[in-house]
Each structure stands twice: as C-alpha cells, then as structure tokens.
Design an enzyme around this catalytic site. Structure first.
Site, PDB file in Angstrom:
ATOM      1  N   ARG A  67       0.878  -1.187  -0.150  1.00  0.00           N
ATOM      2  CA  ARG A  67      -0.222   0.058   0.078  1.00  0.00           C
ATOM      3  C   ARG A  67       0.887   1.388   0.042  1.00  0.00           C
ATOM      4  NH1 ARG A  67      -1.697   0.928   4.402  1.00  0.00           N
ATOM      5  NH2 ARG A  67      -1.145  -0.960   5.289  1.00  0.00           N
ATOM      6  N   TYR A 195      -1.595  -3.351  -6.610  1.00  0.00           N
ATOM      7  CA  TYR A 195      -1.323  -4.214  -5.362  1.00  0.00           C
ATOM      8  C   TYR A 195      -2.398  -3.933  -4.336  1.00  0.00           C
ATOM      9  CZ  TYR A 195       1.416  -6.856  -2.142  1.00  0.00           C
ATOM     10  OH  TYR A 195       1.445  -7.716  -1.215  1.00  0.00           O
ATOM     11  N   GLY A 197      -4.228  -3.565  -0.935  1.00  0.00           N
ATOM     12  CA  GLY A 197      -5.101  -2.655  -0.298  1.00  0.00           C
ATOM     13  C   GLY A 197      -5.288  -1.478  -1.453  1.00  0.00           C
ATOM     14  N   LYS A 204      -9.283  -2.562   2.234  1.00  0.00           N
ATOM     15  CA  LYS A 204      -9.369  -1.560   3.179  1.00  0.00           C
ATOM     16  C   LYS A 204     -10.011  -0.142   2.516  1.00  0.00           C
ATOM     17  CE  LYS A 204      -6.211  -3.377   5.701  1.00  0.00           C
ATOM     18  NZ  LYS A 204      -5.525  -4.388   5.471  1.00  0.00           N
ATOM     19  N   HIS A 224      -9.932  -2.557  11.939  1.00  0.00           N
ATOM     20  CA  HIS A 224      -8.848  -3.503  11.542  1.00  0.00           C
ATOM     21  C   HIS A 224      -8.317  -4.416  12.647  1.00  0.00           C
ATOM     22  CE1 HIS A 224      -4.279  -3.403   9.802  1.00  0.00           C
ATOM     23  NE2 HIS A 224      -5.128  -4.304   9.249  1.00  0.00           N
ATOM     24  N   SER A 246      -0.710  -3.345  10.452  1.00  0.00           N
ATOM     25  CA  SER A 246      -0.417  -4.225   9.595  1.00  0.00           C
ATOM     26  C   SER A 246       1.023  -5.070   9.823  1.00  0.00           C
ATOM     27  CB  SER A 246      -0.031  -3.554   8.147  1.00  0.00           C
ATOM     28  OG  SER A 246      -1.252  -2.569   7.776  1.00  0.00           O
ATOM     29  N   ALA A 247       0.798  -6.520   9.625  1.00  0.00           N
ATOM     30  CA  ALA A 247       2.094  -7.144   9.568  1.00  0.00           C
ATOM     31  C   ALA A 247       2.471  -7.253  10.973  1.00  0.00           C
ATOM     32  CB  ALA A 247       3.060  -6.827   8.547  1.00  0.00           C
ATOM     33  N   CYS A 248       1.571  -7.088  11.963  1.00  0.00           N
ATOM     34  CA  CYS A 248       1.969  -7.266  13.351  1.00  0.00           C
ATOM     35  C   CYS A 248       1.316  -8.405  14.087  1.00  0.00           C
ATOM     36  CB  CYS A 248       1.654  -6.136  14.112  1.00  0.00           C
ATOM     37  SG  CYS A 248       2.784  -4.604  13.524  1.00  0.00           S
ATOM     38  N   GLY A 249       0.669  -9.466  13.272  1.00  0.00           N
ATOM     39  CA  GLY A 249       0.311 -10.817  13.973  1.00  0.00           C
ATOM     40  C   GLY A 249      -1.226 -11.087  14.073  1.00  0.00           C
ATOM     41  N   THR A 251      -3.371 -12.282  11.605  1.00  0.00           N
ATOM     42  CA  THR A 251      -3.440 -13.383  11.043  1.00  0.00           C
ATOM     43  C   THR A 251      -3.261 -14.708  11.498  1.00  0.00           C
ATOM     44  OG1 THR A 251      -3.620 -12.440   8.668  1.00  0.00           O
ATOM     45  CG2 THR A 251      -3.128 -14.690   8.756  1.00  0.00           C
ATOM     46  N   ASN A 252      -1.896 -14.525  11.877  1.00  0.00           N
ATOM     47  CA  ASN A 252      -1.163 -15.545  12.890  1.00  0.00           C
ATOM     48  C   ASN A 252      -2.049 -15.934  14.144  1.00  0.00           C
ATOM     49  OD1 ASN A 252       1.756 -16.601  12.139  1.00  0.00           O
ATOM     50  ND2 ASN A 252       1.322 -14.761  11.359  1.00  0.00           N
ATOM     51  N   ASP A 271      -8.404 -10.071   9.494  1.00  0.00           N
ATOM     52  CA  ASP A 271      -7.917  -8.693   9.226  1.00  0.00           C
ATOM     53  C   ASP A 271      -8.924  -7.604   9.492  1.00  0.00           C
ATOM     54  OD1 ASP A 271      -5.847  -7.279   8.039  1.00  0.00           O
ATOM     55  OD2 ASP A 271      -7.018  -6.939   6.139  1.00  0.00           O
ATOM     56  N   ARG A 361       2.130 -12.075  -0.525  1.00  0.00           N
ATOM     57  CA  ARG A 361       0.845 -12.696   0.051  1.00  0.00           C
ATOM     58  C   ARG A 361       0.495 -13.748  -0.741  1.00  0.00           C
ATOM     59  NH1 ARG A 361      -1.327  -8.717   4.210  1.00  0.00           N
ATOM     60  NH2 ARG A 361       0.582  -7.208   4.590  1.00  0.00           N
TER      61      ARG A 361
HETATM   62  P1  GTP Z   1      -1.654  -7.448   7.713  1.00  0.00           P
HETATM   63  O1  GTP Z   1      -2.308  -8.661   6.959  1.00  0.00           O
HETATM   64  O2  GTP Z   1      -0.756  -6.725   7.036  1.00  0.00           O
HETATM   65  O3  GTP Z   1      -2.771  -6.722   8.431  1.00  0.00           O
HETATM   66  O4  GTP Z   1      -0.969  -8.238   8.895  1.00  0.00           O
HETATM   67  P2  GTP Z   1      -1.199  -9.050  10.254  1.00  0.00           P
HETATM   68  O5  GTP Z   1      -1.588  -8.387  11.440  1.00  0.00           O
HETATM   69  O6  GTP Z   1      -2.378 -10.223   9.720  1.00  0.00           O
HETATM   70  O7  GTP Z   1       0.223  -9.812  10.330  1.00  0.00           O
HETATM   71  P3  GTP Z   1       0.552 -11.374  10.401  1.00  0.00           P
HETATM   72  O8  GTP Z   1      -0.303 -12.479  11.332  1.00  0.00           O
HETATM   73  O9  GTP Z   1       0.430 -11.830   9.037  1.00  0.00           O
HETATM   74  O10 GTP Z   1       2.048 -11.452  10.972  1.00  0.00           O
HETATM   75  C1  GTP Z   1       2.985 -10.834  10.256  1.00  0.00           C
HETATM   76  C2  GTP Z   1       4.445 -10.754  10.741  1.00  0.00           C
HETATM   77  O11 GTP Z   1       4.172 -10.960  12.276  1.00  0.00           O
HETATM   78  C3  GTP Z   1       5.036 -12.137  10.299  1.00  0.00           C
HETATM   79  O12 GTP Z   1       6.323 -11.647  10.117  1.00  0.00           O
HETATM   80  C4  GTP Z   1       5.007 -12.974  11.504  1.00  0.00           C
HETATM   81  O13 GTP Z   1       6.043 -13.933  11.468  1.00  0.00           O
HETATM   82  C5  GTP Z   1       5.141 -11.972  12.721  1.00  0.00           C
HETATM   83  N1  GTP Z   1       4.410 -12.598  13.970  1.00  0.00           N
HETATM   84  C6  GTP Z   1       3.039 -13.070  14.109  1.00  0.00           C
HETATM   85  N2  GTP Z   1       2.852 -13.400  15.253  1.00  0.00           N
HETATM   86  C7  GTP Z   1       3.885 -13.220  15.890  1.00  0.00           C
HETATM   87  C8  GTP Z   1       4.367 -13.512  17.277  1.00  0.00           C
HETATM   88  O14 GTP Z   1       3.689 -14.190  18.083  1.00  0.00           O
HETATM   89  N3  GTP Z   1       5.611 -13.397  17.646  1.00  0.00           N
HETATM   90  C9  GTP Z   1       6.647 -12.671  16.645  1.00  0.00           C
HETATM   91  N4  GTP Z   1       7.611 -12.273  17.299  1.00  0.00           N
HETATM   92  N5  GTP Z   1       6.342 -12.268  15.610  1.00  0.00           N
HETATM   93  C10 GTP Z   1       4.954 -12.694  15.175  1.00  0.00           C
HETATM   94  C1  SPV Z   2      -2.503  -4.537   5.377  1.00  0.00           C
HETATM   95  O1  SPV Z   2      -1.473  -3.676   5.008  1.00  0.00           O
HETATM   96  O2  SPV Z   2      -2.869  -3.963   6.596  1.00  0.00           O
HETATM   97  C2  SPV Z   2      -3.173  -5.350   4.629  1.00  0.00           C
HETATM   98  C3  SPV Z   2      -2.766  -5.587   3.410  1.00  0.00           C
HETATM   99  O3  SPV Z   2      -3.886  -6.303   5.234  1.00  0.00           O
HETATM  100  S1  SPV Z   2      -3.394  -4.779   2.264  1.00  0.00           S
HETATM  101  O4  SPV Z   2      -4.658  -5.385   1.747  1.00  0.00           O
HETATM  102  O5  SPV Z   2      -2.440  -4.487   1.296  1.00  0.00           O
HETATM  103  O6  SPV Z   2      -4.016  -3.316   3.011  1.00  0.00           O
HETATM  104 MN    MN Z   3      -4.415  -5.483   7.234  1.00  0.00          MN
END
Ligand code: GTP
Ligand code: SPV
Ligand code: MN
Length: 562
Positions: A67, A195, A197, A204, A224, A246-249, A251-252, A271, A361
């Site tokens: 994004r 790409y 979002g 988004k 979010h 974003s990318a802070c965990g 999904t996991n 998400d 992704r």
């Molecule tokens: P968006 O789709 O961008 O909104 O992201 P998201 O919040 O769904 O993030 P996602 O679960 O894909 O995690 C992104 C990053 O966080 C990856 O690099 C993971 O390895 C890392 N991560 C997820 N869970 C943990 C955790 O419990 N500990 C640590 N240290 N890293 C984590």
């Molecule tokens: C984010 O960036 O929070 C995402 C990916 O989940 S995107 O669809 O590009 O916004």
């Molecule tokens: Mn997101």
C-alpha cells in the site's frame, strides 16, 4: 453541484475508453476464463498441479508491492473532517485530477464490473459494493475475498448505499498513483497500482475507510481487527477481537493451532471486522470478507500450520519465490531454499536479499482454512467478550495488560504504536503511532473516531474487556522476550479466564497485569512514554475528546508523578 458524484463516476468509467466491458458473476467458468487469459499473457504462472492444484503465482511490478499511504487521500468537503492524520484533497480538485488520469486509461483493455456483497449472506449488516477495474488479477482476488453477486441485485439497493469504486492500473507509474476516497458520496477512485489494499477496493478502501465513515453516522464500528473464538475444555467459546497494525500478527493469532489440550482457536476473521451494538448490550462482530489476503514470509509449519494448509489449493500467490518443482517458497516456510530457486521478480535467486518479497501474500478462500469457524457465516455475527490492541514495541510496553474500563481501553487503543513493517512503502522499523491500528484506514477525523468509540461504548451494557498486547518486546540483544506464535494460546486462555472472572490480575499504574508472567514496568521508560503521548494527543488536534487527556493525566497520577 449539479450531478451527483456517483453520476460523475459512471461518466468517468465511460471516459476510460475500455475496449470491452465484462459484467462479472463470480462463477467457476469466469475464473477459468480469466486464468487462461492471464496464463497466456504471462500475468500468471500455474503452480505444480499435483502438489498445489488450482494455485497460481502472480508477480507484481517491482515498485508496486505494498500500500502507498502517501498517495492515499480522504476527500471530504471540509479538511477538518478528514482530520490531521489523513492526506486530504478537495473533492472537486480530486475529481478533476482523477478524470484526467482515468481518461483513456483502459484503452486496449477490458473493463471488468464486479458487483459484490461484504458480510455474511442475509445479514442486515452486510453492504453491497461494486468495483470497476481493468485488472483481471483484481477480479481473481475478488473471487476469493468477497461474495460476488448477480449485478441485478444492485438494483434492489438505494444507489447511495452502494459502495462504488473505480480502479485502473493506469501505467503503474508511482508518480501517477492515487487512491482517492470520497466518503461523503460512498465512492473511491484508484489508479496506478495493482497491489493489495490499493487495488482490491473491497478491503481497506470499502471495508474500512468508507465503512468507518458510514459506521460513525449509523452507530457502529469498522475495524482493522481479527476475530477468533477460543474454545475451552468445557466447550465454551469466547470471542476475542484484536486490532494490530499491518503485519503485526493478526492472521497468525486468528488461526493459532493450539497445543494446549482441550483448547481450540476458531477463525472468524484474520484482518477486518464490523462491530454492531446488539440488543443484548454486547458488541457483535461480522467479517466483511470471505477470504484471506495474508503475509507469506514467516508462515511455516511451526508458526501457522492452519494458514499453510489453507494455501495448498485454489490460492493466488503474489511475489513469492518459485522452486524448480514449480512450488511456492518463502523465508520461514519451513524448508531450506532449494537449488535453482527463482526470486519474487523471476530472477535466479542470488541470495543477496530475500527470495520472496517481505510483503509477499497469498489469497485464499476462507473456508479452506482448517480453523475456519462455522459461526463466521452467521448473519448476526459473534458476540465479542474481549478486544486486544496490539503494538510492535521493542521496549516500554509489556507483553499483556488490561484496561481498567472501556474509556481507558480506548486510551490504550489510541496509544498503539508500531515499528513500521513492509506492509506499506517507506522506512521500516521507525516507531509510529497507529491509533486503533486504523491510522491508514480511518475515513474521517481520527479525533472524531475516538468520540465515536466512546459513544458506542456508552451503549454497551456488557462491554468487552480491553487488553493491550505487545508480542515484540526485545532484550538488549534484540531477541524477542516472548516466544510468541503457538505460545500465544496461553495469553488467549488468560484473557478468556479474565472475561469469565476466573483469574485475578495485579493493579499497576498502566493497567491490570497478569500474575505469573514476570511482567516488569520500567518507570523511567514510562515517564518518556508519557511525554511521547503528550505529543501524540496534541497531534490529533482540538477535536480529541477531553477524556483522553484525562486518561493521560490519570496515568501520571497513578505513577505518583504529580
Ligand atoms: P496484515 O495482513 O498486514 O494486516 O498483517 P497481520 O496483522 O495479519 O500480520 P501477520 O499475522 O501476517 O504477521 C506478520 C508478521 O508478524 C510475520 O512476520 C510474523 O512472523 C510475525 N508474527 C506473527 N505472530 C507473531 C508472534 O507471536 N511473535 C512474533 N515475534 N512475531 C509474530
Ligand atoms: C494491510 O496492509 O494491513 C493488509 C494488506 O492487510 S493490504 O490489503 O494491502 O492492505
Ligand atoms: Mn491488514
């Protein structure tokens, strides 16, 4: 204004001078036709049909991989309504700019018209949308991410209630890239990016930026947040929502594979969610999406086996690396990089950088995930018992603590900060405040959104408990203090037990802290944090509710600083 903006947008769609128009229906036949065309155009690569049936790789333009917030605008008539955290442009000026950019932009291309619904079928909380795009890749993604509906269903809806989006790849040049939102007329125009979002407008642009604006007027929240159900030994399911940048965990966490006997995590959303106040005084969540668009790197058998299982078939991979066996590969997938690996740009991997793009992704249908909750399709959604706000902080903020009440919880949400990640273009690892994990996604003034959250809270006779989570605290050597991933089940269990009043917590100046986790609060660091929060609150302007300043003063008082 003579014509409505919607009418102007329809006019604009005509001006793109597309060669053909195709009204999409979301059918398997349509999917097949699109993939055949894209394979012929080399816009897709078919993956190994034995090990990854129905899977494809798409490589985006190398400068179009995340994004782009700098060129994302909220175009309200009054600048103050977009607020200090959004880029703003006058709607008239933005409309004219987009008209000139869209003119002729689809020449030689097909215009796809994708009508869809966001939210469960037959839910009164669902919303209809339409995206017009010249990207077949976008259409394929929409097949998985939203529920495509017959175009005729749109006529049953008031036109003003339909979210309307026009998207063109343009020439993909970053200088001519703009993602313009017109929340006052429920429309979005996006050009110059294919790409995530930026281009999948259901995500988004509609589900957060437009929906947050609608929700403010109608008394609900577009967030979010991931949503999960934690089932315990007795079969009780506790629903927990979590907003992390974003990318802070998210999904996991939302699909965590529990190794704790008797406990299971059910995924409702990874998400996004829309939260409504129920007649029972609780907050109810639906997932506006019907699929995942999730980060690949770091997804492996040890971290997220459910996601890995979900992407074994019918999945679109974007910007991952490719093995000689035509299988996807990325850092953290759990196997060594094989000889002959091709990187995300299609070049032999020379090991000088990551083989998969850090924001690579996959797009997969929701129900392919083994942990997909059967409740995710319920028209009323699921009742939320806890909300977690999660930051990404190397220091200061401990693993987990609980707000004293809803208002304090909103103060915690307002304070979220993250060291920036690869999900958006720009420098990585810089600390930035990301209130409610909605900094890039709020379609109106952030300060007003705080007021709105307080008002929604006031309507809840059974509000969720609010927690703050930081999975990313580090020691002096930069090693994570908390193992994370599957160990997070212990945190979820604790949260559920707090909700049901089954465990105690220790009162500290920052909030209620779990016993037994060795949580330390470093007063000197918090003293600095309070000063940073002064600046943060200040930056949100004079529409920020006084209650947030009171919360900051209370924090200082609890520490005994005055
Ligand atoms: P968006 O789709 O961008 O909104 O992201 P998201 O919040 O769904 O993030 P996602 O679960 O894909 O995690 C992104 C990053 O966080 C990856 O690099 C993971 O390895 C890392 N991560 C997820 N869970 C943990 C955790 O419990 N500990 C640590 N240290 N890293 C984590
Ligand atoms: C984010 O960036 O929070 C995402 C990916 O989940 S995107 O669809 O590009 O916004
Ligand atoms: Mn997101």
């Amino acid at each position: 204004m003579g014509r409505s903006l919607l009418e102007e947008m329809v006019e604009l769609a005509k001006e793109t001078m597309a060669d053909n128009v195709k009204i999409c229906d979301g059918s398997a036949k349509e999917f097949e036709e699109l993939t055949q065309k894209m394979l012929a155009d080399r816009a897709l690569i078919a993956l190994n049909p034995k090990t990854y049936p129905g899977c494809f790789l798409h490589r985006s333009a190398p400068h179009d991989v995340a994004r782009t917030e700098k060129v994302t605008f909220i175009c309200t008539r009054k600048k103050d309504d977009a607020g200090p955290t959004n880029n703003w442009m006058d709607p008239k000026e933005a409309g004219e700019k987009m008209t000139s950019l869209f003119r002729g932009s689809m020449r030689g291309r097909t215009m796809y018209v994708v009508p869809f619904s966001m939210g469960p079928v037959n839910s009164r909380f669902s919303r209809l949308g339409i995206e017009i795009t010249d990207s077949p890749y976008v259409v394929l993604n929409m097949h998985y991410l939203v529920r495509i509906i017959p175009a005729t269903r749109l006529s049953s809806e008031e036109p003003k209630d339909i979210m309307y989006g026009l998207h063109s790849l343009g020439d993909l040049s970053p200088e001519k890239r703009f993602i313009m939102h017109f929340p006052e007329t429920n429309t979005v125009a996006s050009i110059g990016s294919g790409y995530g979002g930026n281009a999948l407008l259901g995500k988004k642009c509609f589900a957060l930026r437009l929906a947050s604006y609608i929700g403010r007027d109608e008394g609900w929240l577009a967030e979010h947040m991931m949503v999960l159900g934690l089932e315990d030994i007795s079969g009780r399911i506790t629903y927990i929502a979590g907003a992390f940048p974003s990318a802070c965990g998210k999904t996991n966490l939302s699909m965590l594979a529990s190794e704790l006997p008797g406990y299971k995590v059910w995924t409702v959303s990874d998400d996004l969610c829309w939260l409504h106040v129920g007649a029972d005084g609780r907050l109810w969540a639906i997932n506006p999406e019907s699929g995942f668009f999730a980060v690949a790197p770091g997804t492996g058998p040890a971290t997220n086996p459910n996601m890995l299982a979900a992407v074994k078939r019918n999945t679109i991979f974007t910007n991952i690396a490719l093995t000689p066996a035509n299988e996807p590969w990325w850092e953290g997938i759990g196997t060594e990089a094989p000889e002959g690996l091709v990187d995300w740009q299609g070049r032999p991997w020379d090991k000088s950088g990551p083989a998969a793009h850090p924001n690579a992704r996959f797009t997969a249908p929701f129900h392919q995930c083994p942990s997909a909750s059967p409740e995710a399709d319920k028209p009323n959604g699921v009742p939320i018992s806890a909300i977690i706000f999660g930051g990404r902080r190397a220091d200061t903020v401990p693993l987990l603590f609980e707000a004293f009440d809803w208002q304090h919880g909103m103060f915690l949400g307002l304070s979220i900060a993250s060291e920036t990640t690869a999900a958006t273009t720009g420098e990585i690892g810089v600390l930035r405040r990301d209130p409610f994990a909605m900094l890039p996604f709020t379609g109106y003034n952030m300060a007003d959104s705080v007021r709105h959250r307080l008002e929604v809270g006031a309507k809840l006779s059974r509000p969720p408990k609010v927690f703050h989570l930081n999975l990313f605290a580090q020691d002096d050597e930069g090693k994570y203090l908390w193992p994370g991933f599957k160990e997070n089940i212990r945190l979820l269990k604790y949260i559920a037990e707090r909700v049901h009043g089954e465990v105690s917590a220790k009162e500290t100046p920052i909030g209620l802290v779990p016993n037994g986790y060795g949580i330390q609060i470093d007063e000197a660091q918090w003293e600095k944090e309070a000063v940073l929060l002064d600046t943060h609150l200040e930056s949100l302007g004079n529409r920020l509710p006084e209650e947030m300043w009171e919360e900051l003063a209370e924090l200082r008082k609890r520490f005994g600083w005055y």
